[in-house]
Design an enzyme around this catalytic site. Structure first.
Site, short mmCIF file in Angstrom:
data_model
loop_
_atom_site.label_atom_id
_atom_site.label_comp_id
_atom_site.label_asym_id
_atom_site.label_seq_id
_atom_site.Cartn_x
_atom_site.Cartn_y
_atom_site.Cartn_z
N CYS A 25 0.83 -1.21 0.00
CA CYS A 25 0.00 0.00 0.00
C CYS A 25 0.86 1.26 0.00
CB CYS A 25 -0.93 0.02 1.20
SG CYS A 25 -1.97 -1.43 1.32
N ASP A 79 2.66 2.41 2.49
CA ASP A 79 3.03 2.95 3.80
C ASP A 79 2.96 1.94 4.93
OD1 ASP A 79 0.26 3.16 3.55
OD2 ASP A 79 0.34 5.34 3.35
N CYS A 135 5.04 8.31 2.45
CA CYS A 135 5.28 9.63 1.89
C CYS A 135 5.58 10.63 3.01
CB CYS A 135 4.05 10.07 1.11
SG CYS A 135 2.60 10.29 2.13
N CYS A 145 -3.02 8.97 5.95
CA CYS A 145 -1.76 8.99 6.70
C CYS A 145 -2.04 9.21 8.19
CB CYS A 145 -0.83 10.10 6.21
SG CYS A 145 -0.33 9.91 4.50
#
Lengths: 410, 134
Positions: free
Chosen positions: B37, B39, B64, B107
């Site tokens: 994915c 992350d 990221c 995130c």
């Protein structure tokens, strides 16, 4: 001191060559005529310029000037070629063959035709991104009207053996279109040697203007006919209506003329920078992987300025943030609108974990060795810093096989 | 896409990057996300077993800039907090603090999940420990 930011995304677009701009300049204001105005000097001047451009482009690719159709760019050229052939030859068959790694301009055009009932075969590629010629031969049926396969891939730079693909199409009596956006002007391109019947060309990938392109349409053996996709005044022998973009067309021709004249020296220079970059990364970093053919092993099968590397355990967008003064692109999901990692890398068999860590460097005419050195240094620093922060790198170094971990996906 | 100053700050100067001993009974480890994915966050907490206060927090993140910043901020926020209070932290606090755009909200969700996973790990360990001693 190197000038920042550095542009290393030349597979996306290129800076226009000043010589191209100078060639275009008179056609904006002084010689603004409509190339279709047959009865006054304004029109003649524009027509003369278009004739020169058509001849120049034709000569550059081994074609006849009557085989060049001007368009707004490679996307339109791809649409015109694929839809135009599909419609024109509908009574002959309803099957098209393409590749899973094609540009969206080809893939989505094929999907649009599928919605209209046509059948499309999306051939997978083999390692490094090459077409499997045997599979292609097997996929062609008596209903196949067109094979469309790109010359050089925009992401991984792999160059297909068009001569062999074209040969197969000839033997089977099927038309062959190629999206040659990335290759024309960068590597030798001759429609006779490569056995292609239709080829898409773009201006802005070859240091020319945006918004202009061309489609090569073979006139004899075989003679290719197209159903136009733009109705109107019947320009371009009825294949593409619309007043000709004279400055753009002049720019496209000038850009291609320069590319062809300087191809040998430019290829050598750009390739040396690319190869040096790849060697430097290898000397300073572990766990990095080339996507597409290895430039040091198969230089003839990869675009000279293209380098696509997965820096394992370092996510692509984070990496780009770490080298903010260098413009590159990534196959990471985070950098795409769809939030999906690159379908080209996926088709290549690159795992999604590695696709997220890929960076594409596109080296071009205006890059200098100094810029490459700066980039290498900053990439290495960013990778080391981000790996220090990466739980995956730590786990891998501890000998944990990441494939066996049960991840809590979200 | 432009990043907020706070994301750039946390990305450039991440707080509390590191590793705590996962076998230590006072340490809780949360590993969330997946490499496929794009992350993966690992958040670790050292909790004072007497007071229930988070005394140290460390993270490592593959992801990221916004994912890195979310986890860096999370460690900063929960240090000195009680476990129970930390368990209540919502991702929206992180979104607000970092000024995350809609495409980056996941995130912050991942950071919230990481905190919860780390606390859950600590609690499981503690329960096992108490069972042993009983």
């Amino acid at each position: 001191m190197v000038k920042l930011p550095i542009y290393l995304d030349n597979n996306a677009t290129t800076q226009m060559d000043p010589r191209v701009f100078e060639a275009m300049r008179p056609y904006f204001m002084e010689s603004f005529g409509n190339a279709a105005s047959r009865n006054h000097p304004f029109g003649w001047k524009a027509e003369e310029a278009v004739d020169w451009a058509r001849e120049t482009i034709a000569r550059s690719i081994g074609a006849d000037e009557k085989e060049i159709v001007f368009t707004s760019g490679a996307t339109e050229s791809d649409n015109l070629a694929i839809k135009g052939v599909a419609e024109m030859y509908a009574s002959k068959g309803d099957h098209i063959i393409t590749l899973t790694t094609e540009h969206k301009a080809v893939l989505d055009t094929c999907k649009a035709l599928e919605r209209k009932g046509l059948k499309v075969t999306y051939l997978p590629v083999v390692t490094e991104g090459f077409v499997d010629l045997d599979r292609l031969r097997d996929a062609i049926t008596d209903k196949t009207v067109l094979v469309t396969m790109m010359h050089a891939n925009n992401e991984i730079g792999v160059i297909q053996d068009l001569t062999s693909i074209g040969q197969i199409c000839r033997e089977k009596g099927v038309l062959f279109h190629t999206d040659s956006t990335q290759s024309v002007g960068k590597i030798p391109f001759d429609v006779q040697k490569l056995n292609v019947d239709l080829a898409s060309i773009s201006g802005h990938k070859i240091y020319g203007p945006k918004g202009v392109g061309a489609l090569y349409v073979r006139k004899k053996s075989p003679r290719v006919k197209l159903t136009s996709q733009m109705d109107g005044g019947g320009h371009e022998r009825g294949m593409r209506s619309g007043t000709l973009n004279v400055p753009g067309i002049v720019g496209l021709a000038k850009a291609l003329e320069i590319c062809v004249a300087e191809m040998d020296t430019e290829t050598a220079r750009v390739r040396a920078m690319r190869d040096g970059m790849w060697k430097s990364f290898n000397a300073q970093l572990d766990e990095i992987y080339i996507n597409g053919p290895d430039p040091l092993v198969k230089p003839e099968w990869r675009l000279p300025g293209n380098l696509n590397v997965s820096f394992a355990f370092v996510e692509g967008e984070a990496m780009m943030m770490g080298i903010q003064d260098v413009a590159v692109s990534s196959g990471s999901a985070c950098t795409s609108a769809s939030l999906e990692p690159s379908y080209v890398l996926k088709a290549l068999g690159v795992g999604e974990d590695l696709a997220h860590t890929s960076i594409r460097f596109g080296i071009g005419r205006f890059n200098t060795q100094e810029e490459i050195d700066y980039t290498v240094q900053h990439v290495v620093t960013a990778v080391l810093k981000l790996r220090e922060m990466s739980p995956l790198y730590e786990m891998a170094k501890m000998g944990i096989d990441l494939k066996t971990v049960e991840w809590a996906s979200h | 896409m432009a990043y907020s100053e706070k994301v750039i700050d946390h990305y450039s100067n991440p707080r509390n990057v590191g590793t705590l001993d996962p076998s230590d009974p006072s340490v809780g480890t949360g590993l969330v996300g997946a490499p496929e994915c794009g992350d993966v966050m690992r958040l670790q907490l050292r909790i004072n077993e007497e007071t229930g206060v988070i005394e140290d927090a460390k993270f490592k993140t593959f992801g990221c800039g916004s994912a890195i910043a979310s986890s860096s901020l999370a460690t900063e926020m929960i240090k000195g907090m009680s476990v129970d209070k930390a368990f209540e932290i919502k991702n929206t606090v992180i979104v607000k603090e970092l000024n995350l755009p809609p495409v980056k909200i996941h995130c912050s969700v991942l950071a919230e999940d990481a905190i919860k996973a780390a606390i859950a790990d600590y609690r499981t360990k503690q329960e096992a420990l108490h069972k042993q001693t009983v």
